[in-house]
Design an enzyme around this catalytic site. Structure first.
Site, PDB file in Angstrom:
ATOM      1  N   GLU A  89      15.526  51.930  58.401  1.00 47.38           N
ATOM      2  CA  GLU A  89      15.123  50.690  59.070  1.00 47.38           C
ATOM      3  C   GLU A  89      15.199  50.746  60.593  1.00 47.38           C
ATOM      4  O   GLU A  89      14.376  50.147  61.276  1.00 47.38           O
ATOM      5  CB  GLU A  89      16.002  49.529  58.578  1.00 47.38           C
ATOM      6  CG  GLU A  89      15.660  49.021  57.200  1.00 47.38           C
ATOM      7  CD  GLU A  89      14.364  48.221  57.188  1.00 47.38           C
ATOM      8  OE1 GLU A  89      13.924  47.764  58.254  1.00 47.38           O
ATOM      9  OE2 GLU A  89      13.787  48.071  56.101  1.00 47.38           O
ATOM     10  N   SER A 350      57.760  25.768  16.066  1.00 48.33           N
ATOM     11  CA  SER A 350      59.083  26.421  16.039  1.00 48.33           C
ATOM     12  C   SER A 350      59.367  27.282  17.260  1.00 48.33           C
ATOM     13  O   SER A 350      60.372  28.001  17.273  1.00 48.33           O
ATOM     14  CB  SER A 350      59.192  27.288  14.778  1.00 48.33           C
ATOM     15  OG  SER A 350      59.099  26.501  13.611  1.00 48.33           O
TER      16      SER A 350
END
Length: 692
Positions: A89, A350
């Protein structure tokens, strides 16, 4: 030859005007630069994100405009991709000041050669950033000049690193994806830190024409664009032929992947707690979270259509929650998946029994080898029954807890008192939903209280930590430290030792963990909580609407999930705490007569008077300093009861027996101490004092 005076004057005047004009233009440019700065603050338009303990993305939220736009730094991006991007680029990116004169000259020549049509714009990465922060539809010479001016402004304000990071955050990659992180996650399912050459090349090519090159719709065009980038790299000598050929053979996925969406319940809660935060970091581990969420989703297919499950995994030493699964699926409306069942208060069945037994050990009422009756009993109108409606008769305390028998647990709770149990649980920093009608009753030992899965896991951190629970945290605020232990070290070890001997569920992975299960009344909740020496994992199964789920149970439904979750977590095994020094594990024949059987007739005889500790009184602060660095003993005094007596300090016997009501005791050091005395009939009394 000497210049005439008049000509020299005109030359000087022209030079002055030229300099003045240059100065005016420069001043105007500087004024315009200051008056119209580029809009560089893009944080308001970014996606909000929730990160794990290592900075990995747990969940992202689309920005206000519906786009996925994740912040990124150069350290989060593959260096090979960055090199490829700049080479393709803007190869002179690090040397120009926003405009590349050579690229502009090339673009101008192409413009003239093609009859006034723009072939290449000569845009630098900085100019592209200018276009991204101020998007414009037209592609004209005027637009290019505007971008060039903005590029110069940007270069004056930002470093090259910051400019590149802006590009990587804002560049388009197809659909509503912007920025290299969102693109890498959506197209490849990975962060951009580690990319293949094929993936890097596609990400370089996409921003030039993101809609026509997106691989989910135009895969052939995407291949062509990728190969063009690879060919350019080969021509520039940046990649050898064999690497280009190998990258060119790699397949591209034609399916867009979903961005990470882990821990949705906790993530939503985190951002709701701080609405202005762009990013929130939690204590979760993304890998563990993903494994347990996958397990929850799999189990959802096996459970009933309305049944959900929740899991909490915590580090018992730091209190950090490593994984929090609130349901089988956040979007599962049949199971009310949006409800976070890790914080919903439900009956724990429990699962509180271990704390009852721990208190009984601490008060020296029983030892693991002590016998206790599992038979029908009436406690002032309360008649507990076992889960299977059967009774075992005479069993040891160890067996009673491992088999989770209800009647023995209630017998012990009656002895230690429900109020004392609630007090100890509150030491663990948890909030309990108490039954209406006043003081807690015996039913709390079998689930008659409300508690969340997260709080239950917090209570169980006491067992890997010698009785001291650790406050859990998910990263949202700092919890208050827990000062007082739930159980003494000896009692915590005895309880954990018993739970470590509970048989694993059938076909479950064989793991060295201790665990307890629970099933609430009416089959509404199934629980299982397990721990090793470092981690605690809790599992809840049931319906979010609290409707019954006939057939579920702690041992049959929740426990197999617990073992599978521990196995999938892949945590390094951690040994449970070693047996405390001075604690002797004895069989029944070696126990004092009063500890061989709990609940003998003498205990409940109306004429029997139990012992009472008259000194020191409960809650007293006792100073034993005798001066000159010496400490005097503490004389323990009692009345009542039947000799011989047995004294226990902090869970450790002081003497085998003594027939005298007084005893001189030398504490190990200052601090809180719990003193218990047991008489020949097995009746006991306890006080807590503080030694200064």
């Amino acid at each position: 030859m000497t210049m005439p005076a008049s000509r020299r004057a005109r030359w000087l005047a022209g030079a002055c005007l030229g300099l003045a004009g240059c100065a005016a233009l420069t001043g105007a440019a500087l004024w315009a630069d200051k008056a119209y700065p580029p809009p560089l603050d893009v944080t308001a338009g970014l996606s909000r994100q929730v990160l794990d303990r290592d900075g990995r993305l747990l969940r992202a939220y689309a920005a206000r405009d519906g786009r996925w736009r994740l912040p990124v730094t150069l350290d989060q991006v593959d260096s090979d991709y960055l090199d490829m991007l700049i080479a393709y680029e803007d190869k002179r990116f690090y040397s120009h000041h926003g405009i590349d004169p050579l690229a502009v000259a090339r673009a101008a020549w192409q413009f003239v050669a093609h009859g006034g049509r723009i072939v290449s714009g000569g845009s630098t990465l900085t100019m592209q950033v200018a276009r991204l922060i101020e998007p414009r539809a037209e592609r004209s010479l005027t637009a290019k000049l505007r971008q060039a001016a903005r590029a110069i402004q940007i270069e004056r304000r930002l470093s090259k690193r910051e400019i590149l990071e802006l590009y990587l955050t804002l560049a388009p990659y197809g659909g509503n994806l912007e920025g290299v992180r969102a693109a890498s996650l959506a197209w490849f399912g990975r962060e951009p830190k580690k990319l293949t050459l094929s993936q890097s090349a596609l990400l370089v090519a996409l921003p030039q024409s993101p809609e026509t090159r997106r691989p989910d719709r135009h895969v052939e065009t995407a291949y062509v664009a990728r190969d063009r980038v690879l060919g350019r790299m080969r021509a520039a000598g940046l990649l050898p032929d064999f690497e280009v050929e190998r990258a060119g053979r790699a397949k591209l996925s034609a399916v867009r992947k979903a961005l990470p969406d882990l821990a949705p319940h906790l993530a939503d809660r985190a951002l709701d707690a701080d609405p202005l935060a762009d990013s929130v970091t939690l204590t979760l581990n993304a890998d563990l979270q993903q494994r347990l969420e996958q397990l929850a989703a799999e189990q959802g297919h096996r459970l009933g259509r309305r049944q959900s499950l929740a899991m909490v995994l915590a580090d018992a030493r730091s209190g950090h929650i490593l994984a929090s699964v609130g349901s089988t699926g956040f979007l599962d409306s049949d199971r009310f998946g949006a409800i976070d069942m890790t914080i919903a208060r439900r009956s724990p069945g429990s699962t509180l029994k271990p704390f009852i037994y721990g208190l009984a050990f601490e008060e020296a009422l029983v030892e693991p080898a002590t016998l206790i009756d599992d038979a029908p009993a009436n406690f002032a109108g309360y008649r507990p029954r076992n889960f299977d409606l059967a009774y075992q008769g005479e069993v040891s305390i160890r067996e009673a807890l491992q088999l989770s028998l209800n009647v023995p647990a209630v017998r012990l709770l009656d002895a230690v008192s429900p109020v004392r149990l609630i007090g100890r649980l509150k030491r663990g920093g948890v909030a309990l939903d108490m039954p209406e009608g006043g003081a807690p009753g015996l039913a709390i030992g079998l689930g008659g209280v409300g508690i969340s899965l997260r709080d239950l896991v917090q209570l169980y951190t006491a067992f890997p930590n010698d009785g001291q629970a650790v406050a859990l945290t998910d990263g949202l605020g700092e919890p208050a430290p827990l000062d007082a232990p739930i159980l003494s070290r000896n009692a915590a070890w005895q309880t954990a030792d018993i739970l470590s001997g509970v048989a694993a569920p059938a076909d479950a992975p064989r793991l060295k963990i201790a665990y307890k299960t629970g099933t609430s009344y009416g089959y509404r909740d199934a629980w299982s909580v397990g721990f090793d020496g470092r981690h605690v994992l809790g599992v809840w199964v049931g319906r979010a609407d609290a409707a019954p789920s006939p057939g579920i149970s702690g041992i049959g439904t929740a426990a197999p999930i617990l073992f599978e979750a521990f196995a999938r977590a892949g945590l390094a095994p951690a040994r449970l705490p070693p047996r405390p020094s001075g604690l002797v594990v004895r069989n029944r024949n070696d126990l004092p007569h009063a500890l061989r059987k709990f609940g003998g007739e003498a205990i409940f005889a109306e004429h029997a008077t139990g012992p009472e500790i008259v000194f020191p009184p409960a809650g007293a602060r006792v100073d034993l300093d005798a001066g000159q660095g010496r400490r005097q003993p503490l004389v323990l005094k009692l009345q009542g009861g039947s000799p011989p007596y047995r004294w226990i300090a902090n869970g450790v016997p002081l003497k085998s027996t003594t027939r005298r009501p007084n005893l001189a005791w030398r504490p190990d050091g200052p601090g809180a101490s719990n003193l218990t005395v047991i008489d020949a009939n097995g009746q006991a009394a306890s006080v807590s004092v503080f030694i200064e």
